[in-house]
Design a protein around this motif. Structure first.
Motif, PDB file in Angstrom:
ATOM      1  N   GLN A 209       0.811  -1.212   0.000  1.00 57.19           N
ATOM      2  CA  GLN A 209       0.000   0.000   0.000  1.00 57.19           C
ATOM      3  C   GLN A 209       0.853   1.276   0.000  1.00 57.19           C
ATOM      4  N   THR A 210       2.144   1.144  -0.047  1.00 57.42           N
ATOM      5  CA  THR A 210       3.017   2.313  -0.035  1.00 57.42           C
ATOM      6  C   THR A 210       3.619   2.532  -1.415  1.00 57.42           C
ATOM      7  N   LYS A 211       3.902   3.766  -1.716  1.00 59.18           N
ATOM      8  CA  LYS A 211       4.462   4.113  -3.025  1.00 59.18           C
ATOM      9  C   LYS A 211       5.842   3.494  -3.208  1.00 59.18           C
ATOM     10  N   GLN A 212       6.644   3.506  -2.140  1.00 65.95           N
ATOM     11  CA  GLN A 212       8.015   3.021  -2.244  1.00 65.95           C
ATOM     12  C   GLN A 212       8.079   1.538  -2.592  1.00 65.95           C
ATOM     13  N   TRP A 213       7.178   0.732  -1.968  1.00 70.99           N
ATOM     14  CA  TRP A 213       7.275  -0.715  -2.120  1.00 70.99           C
ATOM     15  C   TRP A 213       6.185  -1.309  -2.999  1.00 70.99           C
ATOM     16  N   GLY A 214       5.226  -0.498  -3.404  1.00 74.09           N
ATOM     17  CA  GLY A 214       4.094  -1.020  -4.160  1.00 74.09           C
ATOM     18  C   GLY A 214       4.472  -1.700  -5.462  1.00 74.09           C
ATOM     19  N   VAL A 215       5.382  -1.094  -6.217  1.00 77.63           N
ATOM     20  CA  VAL A 215       5.789  -1.674  -7.503  1.00 77.63           C
ATOM     21  C   VAL A 215       6.486  -3.011  -7.300  1.00 77.63           C
ATOM     22  N   LEU A 216       7.403  -3.050  -6.325  1.00 78.96           N
ATOM     23  CA  LEU A 216       8.114  -4.297  -6.055  1.00 78.96           C
ATOM     24  C   LEU A 216       7.160  -5.364  -5.534  1.00 78.96           C
ATOM     25  N   ALA A 217       6.186  -4.952  -4.710  1.00 73.43           N
ATOM     26  CA  ALA A 217       5.208  -5.909  -4.193  1.00 73.43           C
ATOM     27  C   ALA A 217       4.366  -6.492  -5.317  1.00 73.43           C
ATOM     28  N   ALA A 218       4.076  -5.680  -6.326  1.00 74.55           N
ATOM     29  CA  ALA A 218       3.299  -6.165  -7.464  1.00 74.55           C
ATOM     30  C   ALA A 218       4.093  -7.193  -8.265  1.00 74.55           C
ATOM     31  N   GLN A 219       5.408  -7.054  -8.270  1.00 71.42           N
ATOM     32  CA  GLN A 219       6.260  -7.976  -9.021  1.00 71.42           C
ATOM     33  C   GLN A 219       6.527  -9.270  -8.261  1.00 71.42           C
ATOM     34  N   LEU A 220       6.809  -9.154  -6.969  1.00 70.57           N
ATOM     35  CA  LEU A 220       7.255 -10.311  -6.185  1.00 70.57           C
ATOM     36  C   LEU A 220       6.178 -10.896  -5.288  1.00 70.57           C
ATOM     37  N   GLY A 221       5.177 -10.092  -4.968  1.00 71.00           N
ATOM     38  CA  GLY A 221       4.183 -10.520  -3.999  1.00 71.00           C
ATOM     39  C   GLY A 221       4.428  -9.860  -2.653  1.00 71.00           C
ATOM     40  N   GLU A 222       3.348  -9.569  -1.966  1.00 68.08           N
ATOM     41  CA  GLU A 222       3.425  -8.864  -0.691  1.00 68.08           C
ATOM     42  C   GLU A 222       4.246  -9.612   0.356  1.00 68.08           C
ATOM     43  N   GLN A 223       4.102 -10.946   0.410  1.00 72.37           N
ATOM     44  CA  GLN A 223       4.795 -11.719   1.435  1.00 72.37           C
ATOM     45  C   GLN A 223       6.313 -11.644   1.284  1.00 72.37           C
ATOM     46  N   ARG A 224       6.798 -11.576   0.057  1.00 74.79           N
ATOM     47  CA  ARG A 224       8.242 -11.508  -0.156  1.00 74.79           C
ATOM     48  C   ARG A 224       8.780 -10.105   0.111  1.00 74.79           C
ATOM     49  N   VAL A 225       7.969  -9.105  -0.117  1.00 72.75           N
ATOM     50  CA  VAL A 225       8.442  -7.722   0.005  1.00 72.75           C
ATOM     51  C   VAL A 225       8.384  -7.216   1.442  1.00 72.75           C
ATOM     52  N   ARG A 226       7.438  -7.706   2.234  1.00 68.64           N
ATOM     53  CA  ARG A 226       7.270  -7.185   3.586  1.00 68.64           C
ATOM     54  C   ARG A 226       8.557  -7.226   4.423  1.00 68.64           C
ATOM     55  N   PRO A 227       9.317  -8.348   4.462  1.00 63.48           N
ATOM     56  CA  PRO A 227      10.560  -8.338   5.244  1.00 63.48           C
ATOM     57  C   PRO A 227      11.564  -7.299   4.759  1.00 63.48           C
ATOM     58  N   LEU A 228      11.612  -7.048   3.450  1.00 61.65           N
ATOM     59  CA  LEU A 228      12.494  -6.020   2.917  1.00 61.65           C
ATOM     60  C   LEU A 228      12.119  -4.654   3.470  1.00 61.65           C
ATOM     61  N   ALA A 229      10.819  -4.361   3.458  1.00 66.04           N
ATOM     62  CA  ALA A 229      10.347  -3.074   3.955  1.00 66.04           C
ATOM     63  C   ALA A 229      10.646  -2.927   5.440  1.00 66.04           C
ATOM     64  N   GLN A 230      10.450  -3.991   6.190  1.00 66.74           N
ATOM     65  CA  GLN A 230      10.715  -3.937   7.628  1.00 66.74           C
ATOM     66  C   GLN A 230      12.191  -3.690   7.909  1.00 66.74           C
ATOM     67  N   LEU A 231      13.052  -4.405   7.209  1.00 65.92           N
ATOM     68  CA  LEU A 231      14.484  -4.246   7.450  1.00 65.92           C
ATOM     69  C   LEU A 231      14.957  -2.861   7.050  1.00 65.92           C
ATOM     70  N   SER A 232      14.411  -2.327   5.958  1.00 63.48           N
ATOM     71  CA  SER A 232      14.840  -1.000   5.526  1.00 63.48           C
ATOM     72  C   SER A 232      14.508   0.050   6.584  1.00 63.48           C
ATOM     73  N   ARG A 233      13.372  -0.090   7.227  1.00 60.87           N
ATOM     74  CA  ARG A 233      12.969   0.904   8.234  1.00 60.87           C
ATOM     75  C   ARG A 233      13.671   0.680   9.571  1.00 60.87           C
ATOM     76  N   LEU A 234      14.130  -0.531   9.776  1.00 58.41           N
ATOM     77  CA  LEU A 234      14.931  -0.765  10.978  1.00 58.41           C
ATOM     78  C   LEU A 234      16.268  -0.020  10.920  1.00 58.41           C
ATOM     79  N   SER A 235      16.674   0.409   9.723  1.00 58.30           N
ATOM     80  CA  SER A 235      17.920   1.156   9.609  1.00 58.30           C
ATOM     81  C   SER A 235      17.839   2.468  10.385  1.00 58.30           C
TER      82      SER A 235
END
Length: 238
Positions: A209-235
């Motif tokens: 649902q976010t602009k930053q990850w929406g395109v990647l989520a559409a390509q890979l699927g939400e389940q694969r992208v969610r950990p990426l988004a979480q780790l990026s924000r943990l930075s």
């Protein structure tokens, strides 16, 4: 086991040895060892004892009996101690029950950790061009050398996510590595707590649902992208 064994079965080392990959699964190693020596995986397994037909190591881990572990060590040209040190699945706590009728099994669920695809460039440095699979405590891996993300989706389409444009993910992993180096096993709990804080604060939106990850989520699927988004924000926290 009840049946009488051929005492010469698996007594000789295979012609070509195989370099280890850090964290590799037993199933992946056996499959690569067979390919390295231009032999079917079934033939290598038969030299280790008796059991079911092999399963693609991207789907599950292989667990063996004490007998099969000894035969695999001989075939690989290493001691049992060396094999245990390099392949987690061969450690004593993961050996099959001594009364089991087979010498190996491929259960759907791993007994510890997650099956994650190895970085293909790292694998190539160790002499393999075929996909290799790891057993890791986390369901993903960041290769800092090659800026690649792989996960336990058991999908090879695509086999990795290029992190060249996701510097925050690389930065977060670097910081996480420093925390783990300082704290040891407790570092994983610190990481889990940080994730919990972000989730409860509402800071980790659905990546689809976010602009930053929406395109990647559409390509890979939400389940694969969610950990990426979480780790990026943990930075921002680690």
């Amino acid at each position: 086991m009840a049946e009488k064994r051929d005492q010469w079965l698996g007594r000789r080392r295979m012609h070509l040895r195989l370099r280890f990959l850090q964290g590799e699964s037993t199933g992946s190693y056996v499959t690569r060892l067979a390919a390295r020596n231009n032999r079917p995986t079934e033939e290598v397994l038969w030299s280790m004892g008796t059991g079911p037909v092999p399963v693609d190591p991207q789907y599950t881990e292989m667990y063996v009996s004490r007998y099969a572990r000894e035969r695999l060590a001989t075939l690989a040209g290493h001691t049992v101690a060396e094999m245990q040190e390099r392949l987690i699945g061969l450690r004593d706590e993961f050996l099959m029950d001594k009364d089991a009728k087979d010498d190996w099994e491929w259960p759907w669920d791993t007994r510890a950790g997650y099956i994650v695809q190895a970085c293909s460039l790292c694998a190539a440095r160790r002499g393999t061009r075929s996909p290799a699979w790891l057993i890791l405590p986390d369901p993903w891996q960041v290769c800092l050398r090659h800026r690649r993300w792989t996960d336990n989706s058991r999908s090879t389409d695509p086999p990795y996510v290029d992190l060249s444009e996701l510097a925050e993910v690389v930065r977060a992993q670097q910081r996480l590595n420093r925390v783990r180096k300082r704290l040891g096993p407790a570092g994983r709990w610190v990481f889990a707590d940080a994730c919990s804080v972000l989730v409860r604060s509402g800071y980790l939106e659905d990546p689809a649902q976010t602009k930053q990850w929406g395109v990647l989520a559409a390509q890979l699927g939400e389940q694969r992208v969610r950990p990426l988004a979480q780790l990026s924000r943990l930075s921002l926290l680690t």
